[in-house]
Design an enzyme around this catalytic site. Structure first.
Site, PDB file in Angstrom:
ATOM      1  N   SER A 147      38.127  79.145  30.926  1.00  9.07           N
ATOM      2  CA  SER A 147      37.235  78.006  30.723  1.00  9.07           C
ATOM      3  C   SER A 147      37.945  76.931  29.914  1.00  9.07           C
ATOM      4  CB  SER A 147      35.977  78.442  29.983  1.00  9.07           C
ATOM      5  OG  SER A 147      35.216  77.325  29.580  1.00  9.07           O
ATOM      6  N   ASP A 205      44.008  72.091  30.253  1.00 10.07           N
ATOM      7  CA  ASP A 205      42.857  72.685  29.571  1.00 10.07           C
ATOM      8  C   ASP A 205      43.198  74.142  29.272  1.00 10.07           C
ATOM      9  OD1 ASP A 205      42.679  73.636  32.177  1.00 10.07           O
ATOM     10  OD2 ASP A 205      40.500  73.784  32.125  1.00 10.07           O
ATOM     11  N   GLU A 238      38.761  65.723  40.671  1.00  8.63           N
ATOM     12  CA  GLU A 238      37.647  65.287  39.848  1.00  8.63           C
ATOM     13  C   GLU A 238      38.218  64.420  38.720  1.00  8.63           C
ATOM     14  OE1 GLU A 238      34.203  68.375  39.621  1.00  8.63           O
ATOM     15  OE2 GLU A 238      36.063  69.482  39.385  1.00  8.63           O
ATOM     16  N   ALA A 239      37.399  63.543  38.196  1.00 14.58           N
ATOM     17  CA  ALA A 239      37.864  62.676  37.117  1.00 14.58           C
ATOM     18  C   ALA A 239      38.357  63.484  35.923  1.00 14.58           C
ATOM     19  CB  ALA A 239      36.746  61.725  36.692  1.00 14.58           C
ATOM     20  N   ASN A 240      37.837  64.706  35.758  1.00 15.82           N
ATOM     21  CA  ASN A 240      38.233  65.551  34.628  1.00 15.82           C
ATOM     22  C   ASN A 240      39.639  66.129  34.775  1.00 15.82           C
ATOM     23  OD1 ASN A 240      38.062  67.824  36.362  1.00 15.82           O
ATOM     24  ND2 ASN A 240      35.954  68.259  35.759  1.00 15.82           N
ATOM     25  N   PRO A 297      21.841  67.344  36.481  1.00 15.89           N
ATOM     26  CA  PRO A 297      21.700  68.501  35.595  1.00 15.89           C
ATOM     27  C   PRO A 297      23.019  69.257  35.468  1.00 15.89           C
ATOM     28  CG  PRO A 297      20.770  68.988  37.748  1.00 15.89           C
ATOM     29  CD  PRO A 297      21.144  67.533  37.775  1.00 15.89           C
ATOM     30  N   SER A 298      23.262  69.783  34.285  1.00 16.41           N
ATOM     31  CA  SER A 298      24.435  70.625  34.065  1.00 16.41           C
ATOM     32  C   SER A 298      24.274  71.926  34.841  1.00 16.41           C
ATOM     33  CB  SER A 298      24.598  70.923  32.576  1.00 16.41           C
ATOM     34  OG  SER A 298      25.523  71.964  32.369  1.00 16.41           O
ATOM     35  N   GLY A 299      25.383  72.491  35.256  1.00 10.67           N
ATOM     36  CA  GLY A 299      25.329  73.782  35.946  1.00 10.67           C
ATOM     37  C   GLY A 299      25.313  74.949  34.992  1.00 10.67           C
ATOM     38  N   THR A 300      25.608  74.706  33.698  1.00  5.11           N
ATOM     39  CA  THR A 300      25.744  75.820  32.756  1.00  5.11           C
ATOM     40  C   THR A 300      24.937  75.663  31.477  1.00  5.11           C
ATOM     41  OG1 THR A 300      27.709  74.737  31.834  1.00  5.11           O
ATOM     42  CG2 THR A 300      28.072  76.376  33.560  1.00  5.11           C
TER      43      THR A 300
END
EC number: 5.4.2.3
Length: 554
Positions: free
Chosen positions: A74, A289, A383-385, A509-512
């Site tokens: 993660s 990350d 993804e932008a991340n 909405p967040s997925g987590t």
């Protein structure tokens, strides 16, 4: 062959399920915030055991193909733990099996677990006499070894052939899974070892770098995660004379430091360099990350101003380079880019209007991006991340492999394309592979980060999260760019946006987590901040929980 109920029941008794938790398998697998052992074990121990059971069933369903299990990757802080499964070609677990994962995880007793297992076997039409094989790996979190033991207990209850990959990045686990399933076939993806992974990337990058003027050293923030030792292992294979890098934030044995004030997510969301990393003007920096599947680049200008080069910038850089190679090689294949609603509007405009690249917008989540990218001959998704990769269709791979060049320049472009296919980890976003992809383009263009950045200027934007009573009350449409429910919310957002120059905003909405994420763009930083905050208050005042933020900022 029937289910060995005694073996499953006996093993399950060592991994009791907490009665007060409901688990959901989402895009990131099962995740739970927990303290280090033994609390992590109490929250996720039963889930890990049952994931082992599910991985065995998935392998049997697919006739013994190898399934991957990754613990506990993660980009979140160290206390966030979890597990996810990987399908045979290195892709995410098929969505139809996410329901089975959730079903098994929420069985409240050993008897209920046996009943759910039988239900899955019957519904999915699984032949239990088939063999099963699973490869598993883990990252640097202190809880990993305890959690892995629970997974192994689940695998052992089904007498599975087990491959312990040990300490690996998430993309390396995806790579190994695909390699194990294609070994000895015409579609062999590579040697199914970490050494094979390094050699594949090193050979490809060395080919692409041949004859090019070396760039200054790249400083790599490893997020104090598994990317640190793996980057160092890779550099030993390729050599600093080919890839000069300077690893920082590479402490994996200091408790609580994983992703703390560093890493791709921190740099992206905070719009600043990792703490205690002083930027030398005009030099290149990047951040992995914690599990090394995301990457963002950045630099400081002569006045010390921070400039972010995120996933949108990487997509534009990669697409432009690949399009040039395809054209120079004389190949008639179509290149496309897949984005989510989080992509900066300026990047979409650059891709479509300057590069002439078709762009598809899909809901957030790797499985959506990956699937859409497969519709192109060559599909890039980022993804932008900073999570993303490039996919080459089977017909395109054949064309690249068999095309006969008619000029020396075509031959050179084809050689580079063939090396690029080997360099890019097509199973999943991979920070190390994507770092090499970016370095390849900059090497060929002989660009500084500022020259890369000059392709287009991002519209100022802001991303905030709002804690809500029930994130499941929020549903979206139009690739998550419009709110469908709660009714009336979209009209309020539209009203907030309509008078903002260059304004765009959406919530999802967040997925987590029990929150919704609010994204806003505008012509200036001040108006982007104001719009994000205005929409955040619209959400909070009707659906939020906790204390209302003061001083006008979420």
């Amino acid at each position: 062959m029937s289910l060995n109920e005694n073996a499953v029941r006996t093993a399950s008794q060592a991994h009791p399920r907490p009665a007060d938790i409901t688990y959901t398998y989402g895009t990131a697998g099962f995740r739970a915030e927990s303290a280090p052992p033994p609390l992590a074990q109490q929250v996720l121990d039963s889930v890990m055991f049952r994931v082992g059971l599910l991985a065995a069933l998935r392998s049997k369903k697919l006739g013994g193909k190898t399934i991957g299990v990754m613990v506990t990757a993660s980009h979140n802080p160290e206390k966030d733990n979890g597990v996810k499964l990987v399908d045979p070609m290195g892709e995410m677990l098929h969505s139809s099996w996410e329901a089975y994962a959730t079903l098994l995880a929420n069985a409240l007793s050993d008897d209920a677990l046996i009943a759910r297992l039988k239900e899955v076997v019957q519904t999915a039409e699984i032949d239990l006499s088939k063999p099963a094989k699973v490869v598993y790996g883990y990252d640097t979190r202190p809880s990993c070894r305890t959690l892995v033991r629970a997974v192994v207990d689940g695998l052992s209850a089904f007498d599975v052939e087990q491959v312990n990959a040990g300490l690996v990045t998430t993309p390396q686990l995806h790579y190994l899974t695909r390699c194990l399933n294609t070994e000895g076939t015409p579609d062999a993806y590579g040697e199914p070892t970490i050494e094979g992974y390094y050699k594949k990337l090193a050979n490809a990058y060395t080919t692409l770098a041949k004859g090019r003027h070396l760039l200054p050293a790249l400083t790599v923030d490893c997020a104090n995660g598994v990317g640190a030792p793996k980057l160092k292992e890779f550099v030993k294979v390729i050599g600093q004379d080919i890839l000069p890098v300077i690893p920082v934030r590479d402490h994996i044995n200091l408790a609580g430091q994983l992703n703390l004030n560093c890493g791709a997510d921190y740099v992206k969301t905070q719009q600043r360099a990792p703490k205690n990393v002083d930027l030398v003007p005009w030099q290149r920096y990047c951040s992995f990350d914690g599990d090394a599947d995301r990457i963002v680049f950045y630099y400081a200008d002569g006045e010390g101003t921070f400039h972010l080069l995120d996933g949108d910038k990487i997509a534009g850089l990669a697409a432009g380079f690949i399009m040039d190679l395809v054209k120079d090689a004389g190949l008639g294949v179509k290149v496309g880019v897949v984005q989510t609603a989080y992509a900066n509007g300026a990047s979409t405009k650059y891709l479509t209007e300057v590069l002439g690249v078709p762009v598809t917008c899909v809901p957030t989540g790797v499985k959506h991006l990956h699937h859409a990218a497969e519709s192109y001959d060559i599909g890039a998704y980022f993804e932008a991340n900073g999570h993303g990769t490039v996919l080459f269709s089977p017909s395109t791979l054949t064309a690249i492999r068999t095309h006969t060049p008619s000029t020396p320049s075509q031959a050179a472009a084809l050689d580079n394309l063939r090396a690029l296919v080997e360099l890019i980890n097509q199973t999943v976003g991979d920070a190390l592979s994507d770092m090499l992809l970016v370095e390849t383009v900059l090497l060929h263009r002989q660009w500084t980060p500022a020259q890369w950045d000059a392709a287009y200027s991002d519209f100022p934007n802001r991303l905030v999260k709002v804690l809500v009573q029930d994130r499941h009350a929020f549903t979206t449409t139009d690739a998550e760019r419009k709110v469908e429910k709660p009714e009336g919310l979209q009209a309020k957002i539209d009203e907030a946006v309509k008078d903002v120059v260059g304004g765009r905003s959406f919530v999802r909405p967040s997925g987590t987590e029990d929150c919704v994420r609010v994204y806003a763009e505008a012509a200036t930083r001040e108006t982007a901040d104001e719009l994000a905050n205005k929409v955040a208050y619209i959400v909070f005042d009707s659906y939020g929980k906790g204390q209302r933020p003061v001083n006008g900022f979420f």
